[in-house]
Design a protein around this motif. Structure first.
Motif, PDB file in Angstrom:
ATOM      1  N   SER A  57     -50.776   9.269  18.543  1.00  0.00           N
ATOM      2  CA  SER A  57     -50.124   7.965  18.677  1.00  0.00           C
ATOM      3  C   SER A  57     -48.606   8.078  18.778  1.00  0.00           C
ATOM      4  O   SER A  57     -47.945   7.159  19.256  1.00  0.00           O
ATOM      5  CB  SER A  57     -50.491   7.076  17.482  1.00  0.00           C
ATOM      6  N   ILE A  58     -48.046   9.194  18.302  1.00  0.00           N
ATOM      7  CA  ILE A  58     -46.590   9.374  18.356  1.00  0.00           C
ATOM      8  C   ILE A  58     -46.277  10.385  19.460  1.00  0.00           C
ATOM      9  O   ILE A  58     -46.715  11.537  19.407  1.00  0.00           O
ATOM     10  CB  ILE A  58     -46.037   9.883  17.002  1.00  0.00           C
ATOM     11  N   PHE A  59     -45.486   9.957  20.445  1.00  0.00           N
ATOM     12  CA  PHE A  59     -45.250  10.816  21.599  1.00  0.00           C
ATOM     13  C   PHE A  59     -44.005  11.677  21.410  1.00  0.00           C
ATOM     14  O   PHE A  59     -42.881  11.209  21.568  1.00  0.00           O
ATOM     15  CB  PHE A  59     -45.161   9.988  22.880  1.00  0.00           C
ATOM     16  N   VAL A  60     -44.252  12.923  21.039  1.00  0.00           N
ATOM     17  CA  VAL A  60     -43.182  13.918  20.971  1.00  0.00           C
ATOM     18  C   VAL A  60     -43.199  14.695  22.286  1.00  0.00           C
ATOM     19  O   VAL A  60     -43.995  14.412  23.177  1.00  0.00           O
ATOM     20  CB  VAL A  60     -43.378  14.856  19.769  1.00  0.00           C
ATOM     21  N   HIS A  61     -42.339  15.682  22.379  1.00  0.00           N
ATOM     22  CA  HIS A  61     -42.170  16.378  23.656  1.00  0.00           C
ATOM     23  C   HIS A  61     -43.294  17.369  23.958  1.00  0.00           C
ATOM     24  O   HIS A  61     -43.786  18.065  23.073  1.00  0.00           O
ATOM     25  CB  HIS A  61     -40.836  17.129  23.665  1.00  0.00           C
ATOM     26  N   ASN A  62     -43.675  17.401  25.228  1.00  0.00           N
ATOM     27  CA  ASN A  62     -44.495  18.491  25.730  1.00  0.00           C
ATOM     28  C   ASN A  62     -43.644  19.263  26.737  1.00  0.00           C
ATOM     29  O   ASN A  62     -42.465  18.964  26.926  1.00  0.00           O
ATOM     30  CB  ASN A  62     -45.800  17.964  26.355  1.00  0.00           C
ATOM     31  N   ARG A  63     -44.222  20.250  27.389  1.00  0.00           N
ATOM     32  CA  ARG A  63     -43.433  21.072  28.322  1.00  0.00           C
ATOM     33  C   ARG A  63     -42.908  20.253  29.503  1.00  0.00           C
ATOM     34  O   ARG A  63     -41.848  20.545  30.038  1.00  0.00           O
ATOM     35  CB  ARG A  63     -44.283  22.231  28.847  1.00  0.00           C
ATOM     36  N   LEU A  64     -43.653  19.241  29.904  1.00  0.00           N
ATOM     37  CA  LEU A  64     -43.239  18.439  31.057  1.00  0.00           C
ATOM     38  C   LEU A  64     -42.009  17.589  30.723  1.00  0.00           C
ATOM     39  O   LEU A  64     -41.020  17.617  31.452  1.00  0.00           O
ATOM     40  CB  LEU A  64     -44.387  17.540  31.509  1.00  0.00           C
ATOM     41  N   THR A  65     -42.094  16.824  29.633  1.00  0.00           N
ATOM     42  CA  THR A  65     -40.958  15.971  29.285  1.00  0.00           C
ATOM     43  C   THR A  65     -39.733  16.816  28.953  1.00  0.00           C
ATOM     44  O   THR A  65     -38.605  16.457  29.302  1.00  0.00           O
ATOM     45  CB  THR A  65     -41.300  15.047  28.100  1.00  0.00           C
ATOM     46  N   HIS A  66     -39.954  17.953  28.311  1.00  0.00           N
ATOM     47  CA  HIS A  66     -38.842  18.864  28.021  1.00  0.00           C
ATOM     48  C   HIS A  66     -38.178  19.325  29.320  1.00  0.00           C
ATOM     49  O   HIS A  66     -36.953  19.293  29.448  1.00  0.00           O
ATOM     50  CB  HIS A  66     -39.349  20.068  27.235  1.00  0.00           C
ATOM     51  N   SER A  67     -38.988  19.734  30.298  1.00  0.00           N
ATOM     52  CA  SER A  67     -38.433  20.241  31.556  1.00  0.00           C
ATOM     53  C   SER A  67     -37.664  19.163  32.311  1.00  0.00           C
ATOM     54  O   SER A  67     -36.616  19.438  32.914  1.00  0.00           O
ATOM     55  CB  SER A  67     -39.551  20.811  32.434  1.00  0.00           C
ATOM     56  N   LEU A  68     -38.157  17.940  32.282  1.00  0.00           N
ATOM     57  CA  LEU A  68     -37.461  16.838  32.944  1.00  0.00           C
ATOM     58  C   LEU A  68     -36.107  16.575  32.288  1.00  0.00           C
ATOM     59  O   LEU A  68     -35.104  16.334  32.965  1.00  0.00           O
ATOM     60  CB  LEU A  68     -38.323  15.572  32.913  1.00  0.00           C
ATOM     61  N   GLU A  69     -36.073  16.619  30.962  1.00  0.00           N
ATOM     62  CA  GLU A  69     -34.816  16.389  30.247  1.00  0.00           C
ATOM     63  C   GLU A  69     -33.830  17.532  30.483  1.00  0.00           C
ATOM     64  O   GLU A  69     -32.633  17.299  30.679  1.00  0.00           O
ATOM     65  CB  GLU A  69     -35.093  16.203  28.753  1.00  0.00           C
ATOM     66  N   VAL A  70     -34.334  18.757  30.476  1.00  0.00           N
ATOM     67  CA  VAL A  70     -33.474  19.908  30.752  1.00  0.00           C
ATOM     68  C   VAL A  70     -32.884  19.783  32.152  1.00  0.00           C
ATOM     69  O   VAL A  70     -31.700  20.060  32.378  1.00  0.00           O
ATOM     70  CB  VAL A  70     -34.253  21.237  30.607  1.00  0.00           C
ATOM     71  N   SER A  71     -33.703  19.344  33.098  1.00  0.00           N
ATOM     72  CA  SER A  71     -33.237  19.173  34.468  1.00  0.00           C
ATOM     73  C   SER A  71     -32.131  18.130  34.558  1.00  0.00           C
ATOM     74  O   SER A  71     -31.140  18.296  35.287  1.00  0.00           O
ATOM     75  CB  SER A  71     -34.414  18.781  35.370  1.00  0.00           C
ATOM     76  N   SER A  72     -32.287  17.050  33.818  1.00  0.00           N
ATOM     77  CA  SER A  72     -31.276  15.991  33.813  1.00  0.00           C
ATOM     78  C   SER A  72     -29.956  16.510  33.265  1.00  0.00           C
ATOM     79  O   SER A  72     -28.879  16.282  33.844  1.00  0.00           O
ATOM     80  CB  SER A  72     -31.774  14.812  32.967  1.00  0.00           C
ATOM     81  N   VAL A  73     -30.026  17.234  32.153  1.00  0.00           N
ATOM     82  CA  VAL A  73     -28.814  17.813  31.557  1.00  0.00           C
ATOM     83  C   VAL A  73     -28.235  18.884  32.479  1.00  0.00           C
ATOM     84  O   VAL A  73     -27.014  18.986  32.653  1.00  0.00           O
ATOM     85  CB  VAL A  73     -29.125  18.392  30.160  1.00  0.00           C
ATOM     86  N   GLY A  74     -29.106  19.676  33.103  1.00  0.00           N
ATOM     87  CA  GLY A  74     -28.643  20.714  34.021  1.00  0.00           C
ATOM     88  C   GLY A  74     -27.889  20.142  35.202  1.00  0.00           C
ATOM     89  O   GLY A  74     -26.871  20.693  35.643  1.00  0.00           O
ATOM     90  N   ARG A  75     -28.375  19.007  35.734  1.00  0.00           N
ATOM     91  CA  ARG A  75     -27.674  18.358  36.844  1.00  0.00           C
ATOM     92  C   ARG A  75     -26.270  17.932  36.403  1.00  0.00           C
ATOM     93  O   ARG A  75     -25.294  18.112  37.133  1.00  0.00           O
ATOM     94  CB  ARG A  75     -28.453  17.146  37.335  1.00  0.00           C
TER      95      ARG A  75
END
Length: 447
Positions: A57-75
């Protein structure tokens, strides 16, 4: 190193189709980003553990959401660095430097593609099977270099393989990404048997992809700084920094959502990134927003966003301060470890809390133990089958491996690598389901 050479739109495996003058609505590096985000291996990251077990019920990070966030910061890191380099007249604006934000964003999407199911315990399980498990019995079939690969399975090297290897029925060059995007994910540009020499625990490519990396390094004119050891491609530092910023800060936020850390503890950890005297105006702004926003999760999210923005600026400053050494290939640090003292100490404190309170949390240990057992068992079953493919059980087991993975042939190393491709590419749920069926714990349903 020279940016004119480093920023190449040539595509791996598709060199004969290279046309530097081609024009499109998207740049070639934006095409890399789109190609990755629409791919099956990227989608499968949504069902791979980051740190905590896949959520209920509580949505913490998986590899997908982590990768999307890393990509945003990387940009953001890439765009800010390009702006600063042009502003400081370090790079010709016509060199293509404005594209580095797109390159880093694409590379960040790909940085975890090679990681197996169940987090870091998955890597350990695959290595353990060959080093101390049943797989140790087949050591004599491999060269020393190949055995180093198998006993030190590395997600980073596996990502390079996934991006460049031509699997059965797939096109030459794998994802056929640009040379620059591929080079940006190779954080450890040496092979596994160089680990003792470089003093690192990780490496960048398997023996089977060795020549592929050499080809990329030659094209981009990345210098060799030791025998078989290359300098880092400059944009690797930004990909690494984006990952460092996200996983540490986001793990703290996840721990707050799961009530492992209290709101007061979490706020203190994040606000420690600001000097109370020198950055009073920033702290006043944060406090004013927290007075307006009463939802504690939103308060933490706002502070976390502020900290990430601060770290982006600090990491770009470190890159600029060490610019000449980075281009010479002589800078050996990580950007996050060289930020100004207040941030550096706060990051160190967060790391300590993560190790003591988060990574040793019962739920994290339980998923690691389960993953260790599941992957170890799957590897034992499928490796035994490819080594003795003619008996009845092996034939049935091998029929479960998709045709894109070549488990036939005479080369034992390549057959084993295909098994590792299959197992490491599984999602957590698929690996668990297959484990149960192979062990007879659960029978398949007829659909």
């Amino acid at each position: 190193m020279d940016w004119i050479k480093l920023l190449s739109t040539k595509r791996f495996g598709q060199e004969d189709k290279y046309s530097p003058a081609s024009v499109d609505v998207r740049t070639q590096f934006q095409r890399d980003y789109d190609r990755l985000i629409f791919s099956s291996p990227f989608r499968r990251l949504q069902n791979k553990t980051q740190v905590f077990p896949l959520p209920g019920s509580i949505f913490v990070h998986n590899r997908l959401t982590h990768s999307l966030e890393v990509s945003s910061v990387g940009r953001s890191l890439g765009n800010l660095l390009a702006e600063k380099l042009i502003e400081n007249k370090k790079v010709d604006p016509e060199s293509g430097i404005r594209e580095i934000g797109s390159i880093v964003a694409a590379a960040c999407l790909a940085h975890d593609l090679g990681n197996p199911p169940f987090g870091h315990s998955g890597e350990k399980a695959l290595s353990h099977y060959f080093e101390k498990g049943e797989g140790a019995a087949i050591k004599g079939r491999f060269s020393d270099e190949e055995w180093f690969d198998l006993t030190n399975f590395e997600g980073n090297a596996n990502a390079l393989r996934l991006l460049t290897h031509a699997f059965n029925g797939r096109r030459k060059g794998g994802f056929a990404l640009t040379y620059s995007t591929i080079a940006s994910i190779v954080k450890y540009p040496w092979e596994s048997n160089k680990i003792p020499e470089v003093g690192k625990k990780k490496y960048g490519y398997f023996q089977v992809e060795k020549e592929s990396y050499f080809k990329i390094a030659k094209e981009l004119e990345i210098p060799e700084v030791g025998e078989g050891i290359y300098a880092r491609f400059p944009l690797v530092y930004l990909v690494e920094a984006a990952d460092d910023i996200c996983y540490q800060i986001m793990d703290i936020e996840d721990a707050h959502k799961l009530n492992i850390l209290s709101t007061a503890e979490t706020k203190e950890l994040l606000l420690n990134f600001y000097d109370p005297e020198k950055e009073k105006s920033s702290l006043d702004r944060i406090n004013k927003t927290c007075e307006e926003v009463t939802d504690t999760n939103e308060q933490i999210a706002f502070i976390r966003a502020s900290v990430i923005g601060k770290l982006v600026g600090e990491c770009v400053n470190v890159f600029l301060d060490n610019y000449d050494d980075i281009l010479k290939g002589t800078f050996n640090g990580a950007l996050i470890k060289e930020v100004e003292p207040t941030c550096k100490q706060a990051y160190k404190t967060c790391t300590g809390v993560a190790v003591q309170r988060i990574y040793r949390h019962r739920s994290v240990i339980e998923i690691e133990l389960a993953g260790y057992k599941i992957l170890g068992t799957l590897l034992e079953e499928f490796v035994s089958a490819v080594m003795e493919p003619d008996n009845f059980y092996s034939k049935n087991l091998l029929s479960l491996i998709p045709q894109q993975y070549d488990v036939s042939g005479e080369d034992d190393y390549k057959k084993i690598m295909s098994v590792l491709d299959f197992v490491s590419g599984m999602t957590d749920v698929f690996a668990l389901d297959l484990y149960r069926k192979i062990k007879g714990i659960e029978l398949p349903e007829i659909k």
